[in-house]
Structure formats: structure tokens, C-alpha cells
Design a protein around this motif. Structure first.
Motif, PDB file in Angstrom:
ATOM      1  N   THR A 136     -25.382  15.027  58.539  1.00 47.86           N
ATOM      2  CA  THR A 136     -24.936  15.209  57.159  1.00 47.86           C
ATOM      3  C   THR A 136     -25.558  14.160  56.244  1.00 47.86           C
ATOM      4  OG1 THR A 136     -22.856  16.062  57.998  1.00 47.86           O
ATOM      5  CG2 THR A 136     -22.885  15.401  55.699  1.00 47.86           C
ATOM      6  N   MET A 145     -11.873  11.485  43.624  1.00 50.49           N
ATOM      7  CA  MET A 145     -12.079  12.929  43.539  1.00 50.49           C
ATOM      8  C   MET A 145     -11.198  13.672  44.545  1.00 50.49           C
ATOM      9  SD  MET A 145     -14.353  13.377  41.189  1.00 50.49           S
ATOM     10  CE  MET A 145     -14.762  15.098  41.493  1.00 50.49           C
ATOM     11  N   ALA A 199     -25.412  22.956  45.219  1.00 49.16           N
ATOM     12  CA  ALA A 199     -24.236  22.503  45.960  1.00 49.16           C
ATOM     13  C   ALA A 199     -23.630  23.656  46.757  1.00 49.16           C
ATOM     14  CB  ALA A 199     -23.204  21.914  45.001  1.00 49.16           C
ATOM     15  N   ARG A 204     -28.426  15.050  53.276  1.00 48.78           N
ATOM     16  CA  ARG A 204     -28.229  14.616  51.902  1.00 48.78           C
ATOM     17  C   ARG A 204     -29.346  13.675  51.455  1.00 48.78           C
ATOM     18  NH1 ARG A 204     -25.143  13.764  47.683  1.00 48.78           N
ATOM     19  NH2 ARG A 204     -25.042  11.632  46.968  1.00 48.78           N
ATOM     20  N   ALA A 215     -19.683  17.729  50.654  1.00 45.11           N
ATOM     21  CA  ALA A 215     -20.655  17.767  51.746  1.00 45.11           C
ATOM     22  C   ALA A 215     -20.393  16.659  52.763  1.00 45.11           C
ATOM     23  CB  ALA A 215     -22.074  17.644  51.190  1.00 45.11           C
ATOM     24  N   LEU A 216     -20.182  15.433  52.283  1.00 45.80           N
ATOM     25  CA  LEU A 216     -20.024  14.308  53.190  1.00 45.80           C
ATOM     26  C   LEU A 216     -18.602  14.249  53.747  1.00 45.80           C
ATOM     27  CD1 LEU A 216     -22.011  11.580  51.211  1.00 45.80           C
ATOM     28  CD2 LEU A 216     -22.776  12.917  53.160  1.00 45.80           C
ATOM     29  N   ALA A 276     -19.919  17.417  44.582  1.00 46.82           N
ATOM     30  CA  ALA A 276     -20.710  18.070  45.627  1.00 46.82           C
ATOM     31  C   ALA A 276     -20.884  17.133  46.819  1.00 46.82           C
ATOM     32  CB  ALA A 276     -22.070  18.501  45.073  1.00 46.82           C
ATOM     33  N   ALA A 277     -21.127  15.846  46.539  1.00 46.74           N
ATOM     34  CA  ALA A 277     -21.294  14.871  47.620  1.00 46.74           C
ATOM     35  C   ALA A 277     -19.992  14.725  48.403  1.00 46.74           C
ATOM     36  CB  ALA A 277     -21.706  13.517  47.048  1.00 46.74           C
ATOM     37  N   HIS A 278     -18.886  14.713  47.673  1.00 44.06           N
ATOM     38  CA  HIS A 278     -17.572  14.593  48.299  1.00 44.06           C
ATOM     39  C   HIS A 278     -17.335  15.755  49.260  1.00 44.06           C
ATOM     40  CE1 HIS A 278     -13.230  13.903  48.526  1.00 44.06           C
ATOM     41  NE2 HIS A 278     -13.070  15.181  48.228  1.00 44.06           N
TER      42      HIS A 278
END
Lengths: 453, 453
Positions: free
Chosen positions: B339, B1, B261, B343, A265-266, A261-263
């Protein structure tokens, strides 16, 4: 989930901690920090600027150091490791589980790794080396080799006596794994079934052999979706000969889901998923500069397109005033389609089986919204500049750009995937380049033909 | 990822299924579908266009219907329910767990709910009504009232006999909960500890009373972070008098994390997190139109700013060519800061304790990148239009806009949160409005002063 942006507990801890730090008396800070779990300490350290972070890190109970290191992002981990002596690092990490140690290994200095390996018994050393031999982001890296196995030809009573002898059951053990003499995986036995069946029950009556084991080279995102598709707490990992190598537990899967999810979003903003909120300014500036540079190149491309119509703009300045509207609406509409596509692709929901249907649905949506907003923009523009034909031109350009946006929203992520570029990262830049260029070109081109023709 | 965008297994199932559907022979389709878990079937149904989705839904084993309904998004669920008779719906959902039933309840017709309530025994009916009485997105809605409780004054042997008598242990039971005579929560006992301790061991020697229970009104995102901070598999839920009401299990928490997410990813593009990939065209168009309308209003605002400088643009068309660059770079730089902020806020890592440090770091980063890219943009522009002063003007405007972007990137989400608007949803629109307006204003304003002054 509208309120999900707040996480009051951590914010409160952060405020308490900052207040305590500001008083300069470290005793209360230490007491506060050491009431927290390692994950909570990691979260707090991530939210502190460098100077305070260093102080608080020094106050953490050395017992917890290893677990805290596991729970922070790469950048913050690097910062924390830089504050420690090699001896402290060895002491912090040597008691970690094999899977956690494997996760840290790439960030540790070689001398520390050698030291840690030396301090381990032979069995654990071999296990760690084995885990490290698998590719990053595969099941092999996520697994813990410490599993409890039983054989088919025993009874519940024998297993219970074995467990009492062992005296300790690894965390998150919901199943024991049944293996053959050659350690091949045969199935699993729920530990709850040991509780409700009589002592004389043969284990082979309790085996669940329906659940397949996870091959050791399975990509970690596939591991995560198998866990959530089957509601697993733990799952066995096997090699190509079905030999049981270890097991993966849900806590690591939760981390993968969060990281993914971080991947997403960021990454879409050109940021690294391990970006430190307080990374040093020059480093943060350098990293972000790359993304700005890529964007600048695409912005110059759009400017070049506008420049082709300099004569037209000179004659009708209203075009310069209105042109960003066409580009911007295309960007927004295209981003909506792109976002839906990227998510569908991540879930495996987009493929040759439904692409044509998806394309035509998105184009229809783009067409309808193009029509609706073309009417609005056309009318407002015609009134604003008292020029009916200008309204017609901008309306037509809007239609063209919103249909283009739908096509690009579906097509760009497919093309990027074809050339092995992650659409979650690059999709937005490519898409808005298309909609900017098409927006300026269709509006200024039509204006040149119709208004000055 | 980097490869996480692919999910080959589902994509392969989708292709197989589409091929089988295209042959028109439904036998193989039925067999294929019924080898899958309910979550996998849900995922497949979500990836099918309406016509095929209806056919496949008719082929799913009625036994699985209820579980599949739990595993699809709201929009697809509505579609699937519309394909069923009330009797079929009742049959599908009446055997679900209470927590799953509670999740479906708001989407079911009232007549169906009445029917289901009638078909339940009194205990389950009261449990369901209780769960439904708690607010959406709270612990109360996530919990399952079906828990195993034990008392302190018994031995392991008594508990084991009770479990054997009960004969079934609810899924994901890793702990039994210890309660007082008045059903107050006292602590938990790991079921693995029942396996390794002798039959005569008193339960009160095995109690872990350190883990606090979750109050029933805890927001679900807080529940999720407590689970991942403590690596829980299950946790007890209590009311304000510490009476045990039920338990929450990790599978529901994984769903919350995934939904959150999705909310972040889709919300930023103005999409609903339950958006159906194949929602009917008019409905999809209508939903997205709102977002396009908001964006149009902000685009007209930017155009109005440009319009103030119509005289300047008329005299120097190069300004029209270059102005989108200044606006666009501000938007990209601001989005990066935004962003990171959104977060950080979601993780509770941003608060009064570190805001000043964060502001100054982001402004410094914006200043450095502003400086670097101002030099590049200024030089290219000066050469392109053979006008040194034009280069100076655009460079200065870039600096101003990148520092503005940093300020807005930190300030906009804070302001939005203050007025209770989710920054993950509205942040991007507000931010780019600021950077567009400031980009056009600073560039055209400086040009008016310097070049035509």
C-alpha cells in the motif's frame, strides 16, 4: 486512468537530484531544488531517505521553508522541524497566511508559537487565535480571515477605487463578499462582473445572494463536497449569527480531497495517512505491529474453529488441503461488497432509503457467483481427490460462504458506523474474520456431517 | 478525518426523497429534486435503485438534464440515457460546454452526436471535433476552447472595453491569456490585476510569463499534479507550436483527483471505478466473477502446495490448524508495504534514486515485526499443543514469511509496472499469492524436516 500510477515528472526530478547528491557537489543540487515550487520541493523531500533529506532541506531557499512545511505530511514535517533552530522556524513561518499557520501550529514548539504571536500585529494575532479556537477538521480551521468585503449601498466605481487603494487582492479571490453594517454576510459579487459593468452600476444589482455561506463548524469533508457540488473557487464562512468570519479557497479543498483519499487507501492497511515513506525503522515497525496484532487475534480465532474439527481433519487430509479455498473466496467476494459500501457511505449514497434494495441486490450477486464458482470448485475437487461427495460438500460450503460474504459486506460497515468506528479502517479485518470463520466452519462442519456421518 | 465516512447532507436528501417517493405523490418529489444542484441530483440518482431512479429522472427539470449526465458515473449515465428519446438527449446536451460535451460524446448514440453537431454553429462544431481528436485522459480532452485572449500592445482600458463589449466572462476565469498575432501563448494576466491598475497601464507590464502552458498531450494525472503543485485555478493548453488551444479549469481537475481515488479504492477489489451501486444483478455478478476466478486460480495454487505435504498433515493435524495463521500474517504485513509502495509510486516518490534505501527499510521492518510476532505465535502454539518444537517451527516460518512479505511488497509493484500492469489493481492478488504459498510452504516444509525428520 490505467496509467495514473506514474508521475514521471517527480520521478525524473528525484533521479536528477539523487544523481547530483551522489556526486557530493551541492551547488547543482541547490540550483535544481530552487527551480521547484514549494509543493514540488515537499514532494521531493518526502521521497528522500533521512540522510539525503536533511542535506536537501538545508539547501532550500529559507524564503520557501514555510510553504514547504505546509506541503509535507505530519511525519516528514516533524523531521524537518527537528533540523531547524527555533529562530529559523520563526523566520520561516511568520509570513505564512493565517490558515497555513493554523495548520502548522499544532506541530510547532510552544516557544516558537509564542515568538510568532509576538512578531505579529494585533489584528493578525487575534485572527490566528480565533482560527485556532475552532475544532480540527472544521470550516473554521480551513478559513483565511483575510477577505475583501464591500457594502450594498455603493457603486462599481467606488469598489474599483477601493481596490486600487488597497493595491493587492488575496490569491484565489473570485468574489467579493457583501456585508451589512454589522458585518453580516449578505451575498457575493463576482469580480468578473466588476469588469463588465459600468462604473455607475450599484453593487446591489450585481449581488448573488443565492449561495448560502458555510457555517464555521461544518465538518471539512462536508465543505469539500459542497465545493465540488457547486464548482466553487471560494466560499464565505459565517458564525451562528451570520457574521462573516473568513473564506475557504479551492486549494485547501483539493488538499482535503487528497488527504481523504490517502486516509481511505492507507487506513485500510492499518497505516496512518501521514506515514512517512522513510520513517525510522523502529517507529514504522511499532506502528504496524498494532495492526498485525489485531490480525493475529482474528487468525487465532479462525484456527480455534479449525481446531474444533481436528478429528475430522485427521480422517480426511483433503479437507486441510481445500479449506483455504473456501475462506479465501469468501474474503474476496465480501471485500468487493464492502468496498462498494464504504465508498457509497463516504458519498452519502447509502442510507435507510435504499438499504433493503442494496442488501437484496448484493445477496443475489453473491448467490449467483456462489452458484457459478461452487460448480467449478466442486468439480475440480471431486476430480482431484476422486471423491464426488467431497465435491458436493465444498460446493455447498462455497455457496454458504459467498452469501455470508454479501451479508457481511453490507452489514459490517453499517454496524461499525453505528458504534462510531470508521468502516474504511476496520471493515476489512472484521469482514475477513467473518468469512474465514464461516468458511472453515461451513466446510469442516458439513464434511463432518456428510462425509463422516 | 476519522469522521469523513459520513456525508450527512446527501444522506438526509436521500431519506427525504425516498419518503416522498413512498407516498406516491410526485409533486413534492419534483420540488425537492429541483432545489438541488446538478451534481447533487447526480449523486442522488446514483443512490437510487433502478425503479425509483427512473421516476426521479423523469422529474428533473429538462434544463438540468445535460449537467446531471455529466456528473454521474458511466454505468448510471448509460441507464439514464436509455430512458430518454433521441430528441430529449439532443435538447439536453446541445447547450453544454465543449469540454463537458466531449466527455459525454463516447456514451451518446451516433445519431445523437450527428444531430448535436448539426445543431451547432460551425465554430463550435470545429472546436468539439478538435477536442475529440485528442486521446482520452489527456489535457486536450479536458480543455475548453472558449478562452479570452488579449494582445500585448494594448492597455488595461482597451481590455476592459473589450470585456464590456463581450458582456460575459466564462466561469472560473482568473486569468486572461496573452497571445501573439499568430495566436502563440505569451503569458497570462490576472483579472484581479485589471481591477487594481490604472486604465492607461500597458498590458505587457502586467503579464506573468513565468508559468509554462500545458502541452495538449499531457496525461491528465500530470495535469492534476501540476494544478495542485502550483495552486492553479485555470491553465492554458498549447499545441507543439505553442499555439493556444484552450484552457483547463480546477473543477475538471477536482473530478480527475476524485476519479483517481475511486480507481485506486475500487480497483484493488477488482471493481470498475464507474461501478453503479445498483447495477443490474446479472451484470454485477458477471463483472465480479472475473476477479473471483483469478483469485480461485491462486487459491488452487496454494492448495496444491499444501497437497504436497498431505503425509505430514496426516501425521500432525495441529499443522492444519495453525497453517492459516502464517499465511494470513504474511498477507497483512505484505499489504502494508504494498500500500505504501503503490501510493509512493502514484506520487512519483519511488524511483531508482531511493529504491535500495526503501528495500532495506522495509526488510528491516518486516524482520523486527517477524521477530516480535514469531515469539508470540511460537509461545501460544507451543502451549496450545504442548509441543515446544512446533512452537519453534511456526516461529521460524513466521520470520521467513514476514521478510518475504516485505520483499514482495516492494518487488511486486515494481515488477508489475515493468510489464505495464497497474499495481493498484493487480498488486494485492499477486502479493497474497506469494505470501500464501510461502506461508504454507515454509511452515509445512520446516515441519516435515524438523518434526518428522
Amino acid at each position: 486512468m490505467a496509467e495514473a500510477v506514474r508521475h514521471d515528472k517527480t520521478a525524473r526530478q528525484l533521479r536528477l537530484l539523487s544523481d547530483a547528491l551522489d556526486t557530493g557537489r551541492l551547488g547543482p543540487v541547490r540550483r535544481l531544488v530552487n527551480t521547484l515550487s514549494p509543493a514540488e520541493i515537499g514532494n521531493l523531500l518526502e521521497s528522500l531517505p533521512a540522510a539525503k533529506r536533511g542535506i536537501v532541506w538545508g539547501l532550500v531557499d529559507p524564503e520557501d521553508d514555510g510553504e514547504v512545511l505546509v506541503h509535507v505530511g505530519d511525519d516528514v514535517r516533524e523531521f524537518l522541524l527537528a533540523e531547524m533552530d527555533p529562530d529559523e522556524i520563526v523566520a520561516a513561518v511568520e509570513d505564512l497566511d493565517i490558515d497555513d499557520l493554523a495548520e502548522l501550529a499544532e506541530d510547532l514548539p510552544d516557544t516558537v508559537i509564542d515568538e510568532v504571536l509576538k512578531s505579529m500585529d494585533r489584528e493578525n494575532r487575534e485572527r490566528l487565535e480565533q482560527v485556532l479556537s475552532y475544532g480540527e477538521d472544521t470550516a473554521g480551521r480551513l478559513m483565511n480571515p483575510d477577505v475583501i468585503t464591500v457594502r450594498t449601498d455603493v457603486t462599481v466605481d467606488v469598489v474599483l477605487r477601493y481596490l486600487r487603494l488597497r493595491g493587492e487582492i488575496p490569491e484565489h479571490t473570485d468574489h467579493l463578499f457583501v456585508v451589512s453594517r454589522r458585518h453580516q454576510y449578505l451575498g457575493r459579487v463576482a469580480i468578473s462582473s466588476l469588469l463588465i459593468h459600468g462604473a455607475a452600476t450599484p453593487i446591489n444589482e450585481l449581488i448573488d445572494d443565492e449561495q448560502p455561506a458555510i457555517p464555521v463548524d461544518t465538518p471539512s469533508h462536508d465543505v469539500a463536497s459542497q465545493f465540488s457540488d457547486h464548482d466553487w473557487i471560494s466560499a464565505p464562512v459565517v458564525d451562528e449569527n451570520n457574521i462573516l468570519l473568513g473564506r475557504i479557497t479551492i486549494d485547501d479543498v483539493v488538499d482535503i480531497i487528497r488527504e481523504h483519499a490517502a486516509h481511505q487507501a492507507l487506513g485500510a492497511a492499518g497505516l496512518d495517512e501521514d506515514e512517512d515513506l522513510f520513517s525510522p525503522v523502529p517507529r514504522a515497525a511499532r506502528r504496524r505491529a498494532i495492526w498485525l496484532g489485531i490480525n493475529l487475534a482474528t487468525a487465532f480465532l479462525a484456527s480455534w474453529v479449525i481446531g474444533r474439527f481436528a478429528d475430522t481433519l485427521e480422517q480426511l487430509v483433503a479437507l486441510a488441503v481445500l479449506m483455504p479455498i473456501v475462506a479465501s473466496m469468501g474474503g474476496v467476494a465480501g471485500t468487493q461488497t464492502l468496498t462498494l459500501m464504504v465508498r457509497g457511505m463516504a458519498l452519502g449514497q447509502v442510507g435507510s432509503g435504499n438499504l433493503r434494495a442494496l442488501f437484496s441486490k448484493e445477496v443475489m450477486v453473491g448467490f449467483l457467483n456462489g452458484l457459478a464458482w461452487a460448480l467449478v470448485v466442486g468439480s475440480v475437487s471431486a476430480l482431484w481427490f476422486s471423491d464426488a461427495m467431497l465435491g458436493v460438500v465444498i460446493a455447498a460450503a462455497m455457496m454458504i460462504n459467498l452469501v455470508t460474504a454479501a451479508l457481511a459486506g453490507v452489514g459490517v460497515p453499517l454496524l461499525l458506523r453505528r458504534v462510531n468506528i470508521d468502516p474504511a479502517l476496520a471493515g476489512g479485518v472484521v469482514l475477513t474474520t467473518v468469512t474465514d470463520v464461516m468458511g472453515f466452519f461451513s466446510f469442516l462442519g458439513l464434511a463432518t456431517l456428510v462425509l463422516l456421518g
